[in-house]
Write a protein that holds these residues in place. Structure first.
Motif, short mmCIF file in Angstrom:
data_model
loop_
_atom_site.label_atom_id
_atom_site.label_comp_id
_atom_site.label_asym_id
_atom_site.label_seq_id
_atom_site.Cartn_x
_atom_site.Cartn_y
_atom_site.Cartn_z
N ALA A 63 0.84 -1.34 0.19
CA ALA A 63 0.14 -0.05 0.13
C ALA A 63 0.84 1.25 -0.09
CB ALA A 63 -0.86 0.09 1.27
N GLY A 80 0.38 5.72 0.10
CA GLY A 80 -0.60 6.59 0.57
C GLY A 80 -0.21 8.04 0.60
N TYR A 108 -0.38 11.32 3.62
CA TYR A 108 -0.90 11.88 5.02
C TYR A 108 -0.48 13.46 5.03
CZ TYR A 108 -1.00 7.28 7.06
OH TYR A 108 -1.25 5.84 7.36
N LEU A 154 -4.18 10.61 7.99
CA LEU A 154 -4.09 10.11 6.68
C LEU A 154 -5.24 10.65 5.73
CD1 LEU A 154 -3.74 7.30 4.69
CD2 LEU A 154 -5.96 6.37 5.90
N SER A 203 -5.25 6.56 0.72
CA SER A 203 -4.30 5.44 0.59
C SER A 203 -4.71 4.55 -0.67
CB SER A 203 -4.32 4.38 1.79
OG SER A 203 -5.82 3.85 1.80
#
Length: 119
Positions: free
Chosen positions: A33, A35, A37, A47, A50
């Motif tokens: 994964a 992502g 932030y 977050l 993602s």
């Protein structure tokens, strides 16, 4: 080891758009994964969005319908398209990658890129 380099931050007026990019290098085969932030002064890192290796996405409620995360596995790059930006979106945005290598799960962070939205 995985290295992450973000780009694309900057200053934009409310209602405008920006596109962030994060290029991964190193042991990219191990990345699952990825992502984005963000962290603003006095607040915890949160977050934003993602995306799994297969393309499954998840978003914070505050950005749903405005931000889109995408990923190009061939280029080892993840993107965050941000539209209808608001002053409250102002923060340092960090790219994140979770990698599994020899049964060891590791988390990597980029250096961050500043996004400032003026009202």
């Amino acid at each position: 080891q995985v290295q992450l380099v973000e780009s694309g931050g900057g200053l934009v007026q409310a209602g405008g758009s920006l596109r962030l990019s994060c290029a991964a290098s190193g042991s990219t085969f191990s990345i699952n994964a990825m992502g984005w932030y963000r962290q603003s002064p006095g607040k915890q890192r949160e977050l934003v969005a993602s995306i799994s290796r297969g393309g499954t996405t998840d978003y914070a409620d505050s950005v749903k319908g405005r931000f889109t995360i995408s990923r190009d596995n061939a280029k080892n790059t993840v993107y965050l398209q941000m539209t209808s930006l608001r002053p409250e979106d102002t923060a340092v945005y960090y790219c994140n990658a979770n990698a599994l290598n020899s049964l060891v799960l590791s988390t990597y962070w980029g250096q961050g890129t500043q996004v400032t939205v003026s009202s």
